[in-house]
Design an enzyme around this catalytic site. Structure first.
Site, PDB file in Angstrom:
ATOM      1  N   GLU A 280       0.816  -1.224   0.000  1.00  0.00           N
ATOM      2  CA  GLU A 280       0.000   0.000   0.000  1.00  0.00           C
ATOM      3  C   GLU A 280       0.845   1.268   0.000  1.00  0.00           C
ATOM      4  O   GLU A 280       0.786   2.062   0.945  1.00  0.00           O
ATOM      5  CB  GLU A 280      -0.885   0.025   1.255  1.00  0.00           C
ATOM      6  CG  GLU A 280      -1.921  -1.056   1.321  1.00  0.00           C
ATOM      7  CD  GLU A 280      -2.670  -1.051   2.661  1.00  0.00           C
ATOM      8  OE1 GLU A 280      -2.157  -0.483   3.640  1.00  0.00           O
ATOM      9  OE2 GLU A 280      -3.750  -1.620   2.716  1.00  0.00           O
ATOM     10  N   PRO A 281       1.621   1.502  -1.027  1.00  0.00           N
ATOM     11  CA  PRO A 281       2.417   2.731  -1.028  1.00  0.00           C
ATOM     12  C   PRO A 281       1.544   3.961  -1.275  1.00  0.00           C
ATOM     13  O   PRO A 281       0.628   3.930  -2.094  1.00  0.00           O
ATOM     14  CB  PRO A 281       3.377   2.523  -2.211  1.00  0.00           C
ATOM     15  CG  PRO A 281       2.631   1.614  -3.138  1.00  0.00           C
ATOM     16  CD  PRO A 281       1.788   0.725  -2.262  1.00  0.00           C
ATOM     17  N   GLY A 282       1.816   5.025  -0.544  1.00  0.00           N
ATOM     18  CA  GLY A 282       1.131   6.291  -0.791  1.00  0.00           C
ATOM     19  C   GLY A 282       2.175   7.304  -1.223  1.00  0.00           C
ATOM     20  O   GLY A 282       2.278   7.692  -2.387  1.00  0.00           O
ATOM     21  N   ARG A 283       3.031   7.664  -0.241  1.00  0.00           N
ATOM     22  CA  ARG A 283       4.076   8.643  -0.479  1.00  0.00           C
ATOM     23  C   ARG A 283       4.945   8.306  -1.689  1.00  0.00           C
ATOM     24  O   ARG A 283       5.238   9.173  -2.508  1.00  0.00           O
ATOM     25  CB  ARG A 283       4.969   8.695   0.774  1.00  0.00           C
ATOM     26  CG  ARG A 283       5.991   9.797   0.754  1.00  0.00           C
ATOM     27  CD  ARG A 283       6.988   9.614   1.920  1.00  0.00           C
ATOM     28  NE  ARG A 283       6.386   9.143   3.136  1.00  0.00           N
ATOM     29  CZ  ARG A 283       5.975   9.935   4.133  1.00  0.00           C
ATOM     30  NH1 ARG A 283       6.129  11.219   4.047  1.00  0.00           N
ATOM     31  NH2 ARG A 283       5.428   9.405   5.208  1.00  0.00           N
ATOM     32  N   ARG A 320       4.043  19.585   7.406  1.00  0.00           N
ATOM     33  CA  ARG A 320       4.942  18.472   7.721  1.00  0.00           C
ATOM     34  C   ARG A 320       6.195  18.907   8.490  1.00  0.00           C
ATOM     35  O   ARG A 320       6.771  18.129   9.230  1.00  0.00           O
ATOM     36  CB  ARG A 320       5.351  17.717   6.444  1.00  0.00           C
ATOM     37  CG  ARG A 320       4.169  17.043   5.740  1.00  0.00           C
ATOM     38  CD  ARG A 320       4.611  16.019   4.706  1.00  0.00           C
ATOM     39  NE  ARG A 320       5.208  14.853   5.327  1.00  0.00           N
ATOM     40  CZ  ARG A 320       6.501  14.652   5.445  1.00  0.00           C
ATOM     41  NH1 ARG A 320       7.359  15.521   4.959  1.00  0.00           N
ATOM     42  NH2 ARG A 320       6.945  13.569   6.042  1.00  0.00           N
ATOM     43  N   TYR A 324       6.394  16.932  11.854  1.00  0.00           N
ATOM     44  CA  TYR A 324       7.365  15.828  11.904  1.00  0.00           C
ATOM     45  C   TYR A 324       8.819  16.295  11.821  1.00  0.00           C
ATOM     46  O   TYR A 324       9.721  15.465  11.673  1.00  0.00           O
ATOM     47  CB  TYR A 324       7.136  14.835  10.750  1.00  0.00           C
ATOM     48  CG  TYR A 324       5.688  14.523  10.471  1.00  0.00           C
ATOM     49  CD1 TYR A 324       4.916  13.850  11.412  1.00  0.00           C
ATOM     50  CD2 TYR A 324       5.099  14.896   9.272  1.00  0.00           C
ATOM     51  CE1 TYR A 324       3.583  13.579  11.164  1.00  0.00           C
ATOM     52  CE2 TYR A 324       3.764  14.617   9.017  1.00  0.00           C
ATOM     53  CZ  TYR A 324       3.014  13.960   9.962  1.00  0.00           C
ATOM     54  OH  TYR A 324       1.700  13.696   9.710  1.00  0.00           O
ATOM     55  N   CYS A 351       0.848  33.167  11.340  1.00  0.00           N
ATOM     56  CA  CYS A 351       1.184  33.874  12.570  1.00  0.00           C
ATOM     57  C   CYS A 351       1.672  32.943  13.671  1.00  0.00           C
ATOM     58  O   CYS A 351       1.026  32.818  14.717  1.00  0.00           O
ATOM     59  CB  CYS A 351      -0.019  34.682  13.022  1.00  0.00           C
ATOM     60  SG  CYS A 351      -0.419  35.938  11.805  1.00  0.00           S
ATOM     61  N   GLU A 352       2.780  32.278  13.409  1.00  0.00           N
ATOM     62  CA  GLU A 352       3.413  31.422  14.418  1.00  0.00           C
ATOM     63  C   GLU A 352       4.900  31.420  14.136  1.00  0.00           C
ATOM     64  O   GLU A 352       5.308  31.295  12.976  1.00  0.00           O
ATOM     65  CB  GLU A 352       2.920  29.968  14.299  1.00  0.00           C
ATOM     66  CG  GLU A 352       1.500  29.793  14.705  1.00  0.00           C
ATOM     67  CD  GLU A 352       1.132  28.335  14.953  1.00  0.00           C
ATOM     68  OE1 GLU A 352       2.025  27.541  15.317  1.00  0.00           O
ATOM     69  OE2 GLU A 352      -0.044  28.015  14.781  1.00  0.00           O
ATOM     70  N   TYR A 381       0.942  14.046   1.249  1.00  0.00           N
ATOM     71  CA  TYR A 381       0.609  14.604   2.562  1.00  0.00           C
ATOM     72  C   TYR A 381       0.844  16.115   2.623  1.00  0.00           C
ATOM     73  O   TYR A 381       1.260  16.641   3.645  1.00  0.00           O
ATOM     74  CB  TYR A 381       1.383  13.883   3.676  1.00  0.00           C
ATOM     75  CG  TYR A 381       1.176  12.386   3.668  1.00  0.00           C
ATOM     76  CD1 TYR A 381      -0.047  11.846   4.052  1.00  0.00           C
ATOM     77  CD2 TYR A 381       2.176  11.519   3.242  1.00  0.00           C
ATOM     78  CE1 TYR A 381      -0.259  10.478   4.034  1.00  0.00           C
ATOM     79  CE2 TYR A 381       1.974  10.149   3.217  1.00  0.00           C
ATOM     80  CZ  TYR A 381       0.755   9.634   3.612  1.00  0.00           C
ATOM     81  OH  TYR A 381       0.550   8.274   3.586  1.00  0.00           O
TER      82      TYR A 381
HETATM   83  N1  LLP Z   1      -1.399   1.853   4.601  1.00  0.00           N
HETATM   84  C1  LLP Z   1      -1.845   2.279   5.799  1.00  0.00           C
HETATM   85  C2  LLP Z   1      -2.722   1.427   6.573  1.00  0.00           C
HETATM   86  C3  LLP Z   1      -1.453   3.532   6.286  1.00  0.00           C
HETATM   87  O1  LLP Z   1      -1.889   3.932   7.470  1.00  0.00           O
HETATM   88  C4  LLP Z   1      -0.609   4.353   5.499  1.00  0.00           C
HETATM   89  C5  LLP Z   1      -0.203   5.665   5.979  1.00  0.00           C
HETATM   90  C6  LLP Z   1      -0.187   3.871   4.247  1.00  0.00           C
HETATM   91  C7  LLP Z   1      -0.595   2.620   3.836  1.00  0.00           C
HETATM   92  C8  LLP Z   1       0.694   4.667   3.332  1.00  0.00           C
HETATM   93  O2  LLP Z   1       1.914   5.010   3.895  1.00  0.00           O
HETATM   94  P1  LLP Z   1       3.034   5.696   2.974  1.00  0.00           P
HETATM   95  O3  LLP Z   1       3.428   4.713   1.927  1.00  0.00           O
HETATM   96  O4  LLP Z   1       2.421   6.894   2.355  1.00  0.00           O
HETATM   97  O5  LLP Z   1       4.108   6.047   3.929  1.00  0.00           O
HETATM   98  N2  LLP Z   1       1.175  12.336   7.315  1.00  0.00           N
HETATM   99  C9  LLP Z   1       2.409  11.578   7.433  1.00  0.00           C
HETATM  100  C10 LLP Z   1       2.244  10.164   6.957  1.00  0.00           C
HETATM  101  C11 LLP Z   1       1.124   9.435   7.661  1.00  0.00           C
HETATM  102  C12 LLP Z   1       0.971   8.047   7.124  1.00  0.00           C
HETATM  103  C13 LLP Z   1      -0.289   7.439   7.617  1.00  0.00           C
HETATM  104  N3  LLP Z   1      -0.561   6.148   7.089  1.00  0.00           N
HETATM  105  C14 LLP Z   1       3.521  12.301   6.669  1.00  0.00           C
HETATM  106  O6  LLP Z   1       3.250  13.343   6.083  1.00  0.00           O
HETATM  107  O7  LLP Z   1       4.671  11.860   6.684  1.00  0.00           O
END
Ligand code: LLP
Length: 424
Positions: A280-283, A320, A324, A351-352, A381
């Protein structure tokens, strides 16, 4: 940044379009998204993991166009709310290829998901299991989320593999058995397999091999305890990208090898048939396809201190850094930097005092207000985490491809912000 291209006039182009032209046409701040890069990343996953299902994590960035691109490239989609589900369905994503996530799914959202026929729901509590079965009017496929007790490096807010936290059921424990028993006892649930997600922005492959070994052992323990052989193993996402030149990045070829090797070894060891693997890649799909454009509002040299370059965006379009401690780079879009440079802190307009976008960035010493900066690697993100803090509307998303630009999401206006305030 390594992948910056300058045209003959010294201007940076992405997807064949000069970023300065996008800033002029659509204003700033603006998110630019390179469609070709998103598609290329999807293809890289498909090629590297030919036997796995690649499920794009929509929380990184989801718009109707993005949903279309990833579907077109053969990916499935992970959503975690009725809102994301609606975006996906409105771009004709096949509901059967949608996976619903979340440690707390509101009743109405579960109902919506079931009614539109989402393919899989990843269950995360005993209450949810019973509720789901009561709502389902045909067999609903479910996966059970397990925490594999793997602690990866990275920001504490992104470490989801450890036992004591809100997600999942601890591996090897009694509570997994209770959940399995509960699922198997429901007439309307079809128990497909297990899910884990060990964290985010992970560049080490080893934890994924470890996750495979532990999860296959857990599937074998469930088989031995209940006589059911699960077929699906979803390993979550979390693959790191390089935000700046020199940063580490997940190597997909190595990741593929370690998953394959660990799977072979673990299945042989437990006499377990090879499960279908999902990732499940997102980033890793969208981060590097995004660039944010800001216009410089002022350049201030503080006595005995830093040089602050204030731009017209900040923590509401990129939270971010504050959340983080993330690091970014920036570059001027309309001239190849050849002259003297300075080291500057890029500050947002909010304003921070903590509204800083990047520290210690090398920029031309004669940088002037009005010039446009590009901040690379802002596709994941950023838009999805953006807010309208300080009453500033969210930036638009402009897609670039083959030399042309088009608007995917328009800028949020003051009227948009006002229309939710219904007054007295
Ligand atoms: N699968 C599940 C169940 C997840 O909770 C997540 C991310 C992903 C896949 C995808 O993860 P990735 O491949 O994108 O790392 N807002 C944070 C990242 C939060 C990720 C939450 N879950 C940031 O900006 O770094």
């Amino acid at each position: 940044p390594a992948d910056t291209h300058y045209d003959g006039e010294g201007r940076i182009t992405v997807g064949g379009v000069a970023l300065a032209d996008i800033a002029d046409q659509y204003g700033t701040p603006t998110y630019v998204l390179d469609e070709g890069e998103v598609r290329a990343r999807c293809r890289a996953y498909r090629t590297r993991f030919p036997d796995a299902e690649i499920i794009y994590a929509g929380k990184a960035l989801l718009t109707r166009a993005v949903a279309e691109w990833i579907t077109d490239e053969g990916l499935s989609l992970d959503v975690c709310s009725a809102g994301e589900l609606t975006v996906a369905l409105s771009s004709w994503t096949d509901p059967a290829r949608i996976v619903l996530h979340g440690n707390g799914k509101p009743f109405a959202e579960l109902e919506t998901a079931i009614n539109c026929g989402v393919g899989r729901i990843v269950v995360d509590s005993l209450t949810e299991i019973t509720l789901l079965s009561a709502l389902a009017n045909r067999p609903q496929r479910v996966l059970l989320r397990v925490t594999p007790d793997i602690d990866v490096h990275g920001h504490p807010a992104l470490r989801t593999g450890v036992t004591d936290q809100k997600f999942g059921f601890p591996i090897g424990g009694q509570s997994v058995f209770e959940a399995v028993e509960r699922i198997l006892g429901q007439p309307n649930l079809e128990f497909a397999g297990l899910h884990c997600h060990i964290g985010s922005q992970i560049y080490d492959t080893f934890p994924y091999g470890e996750a495979v070994r532990r999860m296959v052992a857990e599937m074998a323990r469930i088989r031995d305890g209940f006589g059911v052989t699960l077929t699906d193993l979803d390993l979550g996402g979390g693959h790191a990208v390089a935000y700046r030149g020199g940063d580490a990045e997940m190597n997909l070829a190595e990741l593929s090898d370690i998953i394959e090797d660990s799977l072979d070894a673990a299945c042989a060891r437990h006499g377990f048939p090879r499960p279908r693997i999902a990732l499940e890649p997102g980033r890793a799909i969208v981060a590097r396809a995004g660039v944010t454009l800001y216009r410089v509002l002022s350049v201030k040299h503080v006595e005995n201190g830093h040089t602050y370059v204030t731009v017209d965006g900040g923590m509401s379009d990129n939270p971010r850094v504050a959340l983080y401690g993330a690091h970014y780079d920036a570059v001027v879009v309309n001239r190849h930097p050849t002259g003297p440079e300075m080291t500057a802190t890029i500050a947002g307009r909010y304003c921070e005092a903590g509204d800083i976008l990047a520290r210690d960035v090398r920029l031309p010493a004669d940088l002037r207000p009005g010039e446009v900066l590009a901040m690379p690697c802002t596709g994941a993100y950023h838009h999805s985490l953006a807010s309208s803090y300080n009453g500033v509307g969210r930036p638009p998303i402009i897609a670039v491809r083959d030399g042309s630009a088009r608007e995917l999401v328009r800028r949020e206006t003051i009227d948009d912000l006002m229309c939710r305030d219904i007054g007295h």
